[in-house]
Design a protein around this motif. Structure first.
Motif, PDB file in Angstrom:
ATOM      1  N   LEU A 217      -3.052  -0.310 -18.462  1.00 52.79           N
ATOM      2  CA  LEU A 217      -4.055   0.305 -19.327  1.00 52.79           C
ATOM      3  C   LEU A 217      -5.485  -0.054 -18.950  1.00 52.79           C
ATOM      4  O   LEU A 217      -6.420   0.269 -19.687  1.00 52.79           O
ATOM      5  CB  LEU A 217      -3.804  -0.096 -20.786  1.00 52.79           C
ATOM      6  N   ARG A 218      -5.657  -0.727 -17.820  1.00 48.30           N
ATOM      7  CA  ARG A 218      -7.015  -1.049 -17.408  1.00 48.30           C
ATOM      8  C   ARG A 218      -7.783   0.236 -17.109  1.00 48.30           C
ATOM      9  O   ARG A 218      -7.222   1.241 -16.684  1.00 48.30           O
ATOM     10  CB  ARG A 218      -7.003  -1.941 -16.171  1.00 48.30           C
ATOM     11  N   PHE A 219      -9.079   0.169 -17.273  1.00 54.66           N
ATOM     12  CA  PHE A 219      -9.901   1.367 -17.111  1.00 54.66           C
ATOM     13  C   PHE A 219     -10.462   1.521 -15.703  1.00 54.66           C
ATOM     14  O   PHE A 219     -11.133   2.494 -15.412  1.00 54.66           O
ATOM     15  CB  PHE A 219     -11.064   1.332 -18.110  1.00 54.66           C
ATOM     16  N   ASP A 220     -10.201   0.591 -14.809  1.00 54.22           N
ATOM     17  CA  ASP A 220     -10.790   0.622 -13.473  1.00 54.22           C
ATOM     18  C   ASP A 220      -9.755   0.892 -12.392  1.00 54.22           C
ATOM     19  O   ASP A 220      -9.871   0.402 -11.281  1.00 54.22           O
ATOM     20  CB  ASP A 220     -11.492  -0.711 -13.176  1.00 54.22           C
ATOM     21  N   LEU A 221      -8.738   1.659 -12.717  1.00 59.46           N
ATOM     22  CA  LEU A 221      -7.722   1.977 -11.720  1.00 59.46           C
ATOM     23  C   LEU A 221      -7.965   3.331 -11.067  1.00 59.46           C
ATOM     24  O   LEU A 221      -7.096   3.878 -10.407  1.00 59.46           O
ATOM     25  CB  LEU A 221      -6.340   1.951 -12.355  1.00 59.46           C
ATOM     26  N   ASP A 222      -9.144   3.905 -11.297  1.00 60.57           N
ATOM     27  CA  ASP A 222      -9.560   5.147 -10.627  1.00 60.57           C
ATOM     28  C   ASP A 222      -8.549   6.275 -10.817  1.00 60.57           C
ATOM     29  O   ASP A 222      -8.142   6.949  -9.869  1.00 60.57           O
ATOM     30  CB  ASP A 222      -9.771   4.898  -9.125  1.00 60.57           C
ATOM     31  N   GLY A 223      -8.164   6.474 -12.036  1.00 66.17           N
ATOM     32  CA  GLY A 223      -7.301   7.605 -12.326  1.00 66.17           C
ATOM     33  C   GLY A 223      -5.826   7.349 -12.166  1.00 66.17           C
ATOM     34  O   GLY A 223      -5.027   8.268 -12.308  1.00 66.17           O
ATOM     35  N   ALA A 224      -5.403   6.143 -11.839  1.00 65.31           N
ATOM     36  CA  ALA A 224      -3.979   5.858 -11.710  1.00 65.31           C
ATOM     37  C   ALA A 224      -3.287   6.031 -13.064  1.00 65.31           C
ATOM     38  O   ALA A 224      -3.846   5.715 -14.105  1.00 65.31           O
ATOM     39  CB  ALA A 224      -3.768   4.450 -11.188  1.00 65.31           C
ATOM     40  N   GLN A 225      -2.087   6.560 -13.036  1.00 63.23           N
ATOM     41  CA  GLN A 225      -1.374   6.880 -14.263  1.00 63.23           C
ATOM     42  C   GLN A 225      -0.682   5.648 -14.843  1.00 63.23           C
ATOM     43  O   GLN A 225       0.147   5.021 -14.171  1.00 63.23           O
ATOM     44  CB  GLN A 225      -0.342   7.964 -13.982  1.00 63.23           C
ATOM     45  N   PRO A 226      -0.995   5.266 -16.079  1.00 63.31           N
ATOM     46  CA  PRO A 226      -0.343   4.092 -16.675  1.00 63.31           C
ATOM     47  C   PRO A 226       1.168   4.211 -16.728  1.00 63.31           C
ATOM     48  O   PRO A 226       1.881   3.225 -16.511  1.00 63.31           O
ATOM     49  CB  PRO A 226      -0.961   4.032 -18.077  1.00 63.31           C
ATOM     50  N   ALA A 227       1.694   5.414 -17.020  1.00 66.62           N
ATOM     51  CA  ALA A 227       3.147   5.558 -17.119  1.00 66.62           C
ATOM     52  C   ALA A 227       3.826   5.272 -15.791  1.00 66.62           C
ATOM     53  O   ALA A 227       4.909   4.669 -15.746  1.00 66.62           O
ATOM     54  CB  ALA A 227       3.495   6.982 -17.592  1.00 66.62           C
ATOM     55  N   PHE A 228       3.200   5.679 -14.690  1.00 63.84           N
ATOM     56  CA  PHE A 228       3.802   5.433 -13.383  1.00 63.84           C
ATOM     57  C   PHE A 228       3.762   3.950 -13.026  1.00 63.84           C
ATOM     58  O   PHE A 228       4.696   3.420 -12.419  1.00 63.84           O
ATOM     59  CB  PHE A 228       3.088   6.246 -12.315  1.00 63.84           C
ATOM     60  N   ILE A 229       2.698   3.267 -13.385  1.00 56.75           N
ATOM     61  CA  ILE A 229       2.611   1.830 -13.116  1.00 56.75           C
ATOM     62  C   ILE A 229       3.631   1.081 -13.964  1.00 56.75           C
ATOM     63  O   ILE A 229       4.298   0.140 -13.499  1.00 56.75           O
ATOM     64  CB  ILE A 229       1.182   1.331 -13.397  1.00 56.75           C
ATOM     65  N   LEU A 230       3.794   1.503 -15.216  1.00 56.43           N
ATOM     66  CA  LEU A 230       4.818   0.890 -16.058  1.00 56.43           C
ATOM     67  C   LEU A 230       6.213   1.159 -15.501  1.00 56.43           C
ATOM     68  O   LEU A 230       7.113   0.313 -15.621  1.00 56.43           O
ATOM     69  CB  LEU A 230       4.706   1.438 -17.478  1.00 56.43           C
ATOM     70  N   ALA A 231       6.412   2.324 -14.888  1.00 54.07           N
ATOM     71  CA  ALA A 231       7.709   2.611 -14.268  1.00 54.07           C
ATOM     72  C   ALA A 231       7.998   1.639 -13.137  1.00 54.07           C
ATOM     73  O   ALA A 231       9.139   1.185 -12.966  1.00 54.07           O
ATOM     74  CB  ALA A 231       7.729   4.051 -13.756  1.00 54.07           C
ATOM     75  N   ASP A 232       6.987   1.297 -12.353  1.00 51.58           N
ATOM     76  CA  ASP A 232       7.188   0.313 -11.283  1.00 51.58           C
ATOM     77  C   ASP A 232       7.560  -1.049 -11.858  1.00 51.58           C
ATOM     78  O   ASP A 232       8.420  -1.754 -11.306  1.00 51.58           O
ATOM     79  CB  ASP A 232       5.916   0.203 -10.442  1.00 51.58           C
ATOM     80  N   GLY A 233       6.916  -1.443 -12.962  1.00 52.25           N
ATOM     81  CA  GLY A 233       7.262  -2.715 -13.588  1.00 52.25           C
ATOM     82  C   GLY A 233       8.670  -2.727 -14.141  1.00 52.25           C
ATOM     83  O   GLY A 233       9.413  -3.707 -13.986  1.00 52.25           O
ATOM     84  N   ALA A 234       9.071  -1.618 -14.805  1.00 53.49           N
ATOM     85  CA  ALA A 234      10.435  -1.535 -15.317  1.00 53.49           C
ATOM     86  C   ALA A 234      11.456  -1.567 -14.184  1.00 53.49           C
ATOM     87  O   ALA A 234      12.523  -2.187 -14.300  1.00 53.49           O
ATOM     88  CB  ALA A 234      10.599  -0.255 -16.142  1.00 53.49           C
ATOM     89  N   ALA A 235      11.135  -0.900 -13.063  1.00 49.03           N
ATOM     90  CA  ALA A 235      12.039  -0.901 -11.914  1.00 49.03           C
ATOM     91  C   ALA A 235      12.217  -2.303 -11.353  1.00 49.03           C
ATOM     92  O   ALA A 235      13.339  -2.727 -11.039  1.00 49.03           O
ATOM     93  CB  ALA A 235      11.487   0.034 -10.824  1.00 49.03           C
ATOM     94  N   LEU A 236      11.109  -3.047 -11.262  1.00 48.27           N
ATOM     95  CA  LEU A 236      11.205  -4.414 -10.728  1.00 48.27           C
ATOM     96  C   LEU A 236      12.003  -5.315 -11.666  1.00 48.27           C
ATOM     97  O   LEU A 236      12.850  -6.108 -11.220  1.00 48.27           O
ATOM     98  CB  LEU A 236       9.799  -4.978 -10.510  1.00 48.27           C
ATOM     99  N   LEU A 237      11.771  -5.209 -12.965  1.00 47.72           N
ATOM    100  CA  LEU A 237      12.498  -6.030 -13.927  1.00 47.72           C
ATOM    101  C   LEU A 237      13.985  -5.688 -13.924  1.00 47.72           C
ATOM    102  O   LEU A 237      14.842  -6.585 -13.935  1.00 47.72           O
ATOM    103  CB  LEU A 237      11.904  -5.832 -15.324  1.00 47.72           C
TER     104      LEU A 237
END
Length: 422
Positions: A217-237
């Motif tokens: 949810l950081r605001f400085d990811l230049d348009g990166a999608q939070p849902a996709f980043i959370l998907a990477d975290g769920a995949a790793l866990l």
């Protein structure tokens, strides 16, 4: 599975097998004698004692707070030190008398008093207003108490303070990743693994989620999608939990199973978020990456770990679990290609991912994984049906086609499988 529930089920099975003549009475008695004794639970007297202790502690704190300005600074500091000493002394006495629950409670109260002492000392002596640093100090003290006493409550306090610390650091400095939290989390994970405690494993798994949420949810990811980043975290866990559980150790099995359960539910939640937020709430910006490279590597590591676990354990369900992870991650590169229209391919990938998750849980007889998959399917179908973008007629046609394909696949699978395994 909790020990008490397992013992009750085992006792019922042994009685039934003995009545049916499957095993001899001597064999049943040998099995019962080989089992270690159950740890004492929390009875009514212990619960009442805990409530009474909490009321006395609350009354003491309220009295001190009411007269705080009238008490000299050294006396205030002495009160804080005395509170920690009394909590530690009572905890040691309860531990020596075998009252482990009350000992754990005293260690937890001592960790909480330590955190209150940090705040009050900073207020008394007008120290710097680095609240995040104070949370880190509180977390270190609570984790040290957990290491010395084995208290699950102190571990919970330390992880809660660490989660607040990392969220504040992400807000204060959103440009760089807050990697120091990973070191704290790994220390707590090592404690949970060494204790072989399911409760500690749950705490560690839950503590991994705020870091990923705050980072996404950081605001400085230049348009990166939070849902996709959370998907990477769920995949790793999810993948890491499966890989740890595949290790030839009961301790690793218990710890990894808990992590994989949280990973499965996180994957289902993320699948629903992808459907409901990527096109409706958060728009792609021009020339913006869907997710940063480090997040993609985490997702790829999750898939690799799940496949490695399937190779070690030879369980077909874990292969499908890896497929579920990969399909959810595949939706990220598919979505920009269909940004001008309906992302049908992405929807299909996510639906297939949730179906793979359900079948994976059924093949491996893991009920939480089945529940996560069903919840994911329900949420994804609801998201596709009620999304604002596009026509409802087109979505109904897509769902009908997906349902027909699924029924046809189920029919073919039912004919291919042996009757005994249907």
């Amino acid at each position: 599975m909790f020990d008490k529930t397992y013992r009750q089920r085992l006792e019922a099975d042994l009685a039934q097998w003995e009545a049916d003549g499957v095993i001899a009475p001597a064999a049943a008695a040998g099995i019962r004698s080989a089992l270690p004794p159950l740890s004492p639970g929390i009875n009514i007297a212990v619960v009442v004692a805990i409530v009474g202790g909490l009321l006395i502690a609350a009354a003491f704190l309220a009295f001190v707070a009411a007269h705080w300005t009238e008490i000299a600074r050294l006396v205030r500091f002495a009160i804080l030190i005395a509170g920690m000493v009394v909590a530690g002394g009572l905890g040691a006495w309860f531990a020596n008398t075998g009252r482990t629950v009350l000992a754990d409670l005293c260690a937890s109260i001592g960790a909480i008093v330590f955190g209150a002492g940090i705040a009050l000392v900073g207020q008394m002596y007008h120290l710097g207003s680095d609240f995040a640093g104070g949370m880190l100090l509180w977390s270190i003290g609570a984790l040290a108490a957990a290491l010395l006493t084995g208290s699950r409550g102190a571990l919970a306090v330390g992880l809660a303070a660490a989660c607040i610390w990392t969220c504040m650091r992400n807000y204060d400095a959103p440009v760089a990743l807050h990697l120091p939290f990973v070191a704290v989390w790994l220390f707590a994970a090592a404690l949970a693994f060494a204790w072989n405690s399911r409760a500690a494993a749950h705490l560690v798994a839950i503590a991994a989620l705020p870091w990923w949420i705050a980072t996404a949810l950081r605001f400085d990811l230049d348009g990166a999608q939070p849902a996709f980043i959370l998907a990477d975290g769920a995949a790793l866990l999810f993948g890491a939990g499966l890989a740890i559980a595949a290790a030839p150790s009961p301790r690793a099995l218990r710890f990894g199973t808990v992590l994989s359960i949280y990973g499965a539910f996180a994957l289902a939640v993320v699948a629903v978020l992808e459907v409901t937020t990527v096109d409706e709430v958060i728009r792609f910006r021009s020339a913006a990456p869907a997710q940063p490279l480090w997040a993609v590597m985490c997702g790829a590591a999750g898939v690799s770990l799940a496949l490695a676990s399937a190779r070690i354990s030879h369980r077909a369900g874990e292969v499908l679990a890896a497929c579920a992870i990969g399909l959810v991650l595949l939706a990220a590169p598919i979505w920009p290609a269909s940004a001008a229209g309906e992302p049908w391919l992405a929807y299909a990938a996510i639906l297939c991912a949730m179906l793979c998750l359900v079948v994976s849980g059924m093949l491996d007889a893991v009920r939480p994984r089945i529940v996560a998959g069903w919840l994911g399917i329900a949420g994804v179908i609801a998201g596709i049906t009620w999304a604002v973008k596009g026509s409802l007629l087109g979505r109904s046609a897509f769902l009908a086609a997906a349902g027909a394909i699924t029924v046809a696949f189920a029919t073919a699978l039912n004919r291919a499988l042996p009757r005994a395994t249907r």
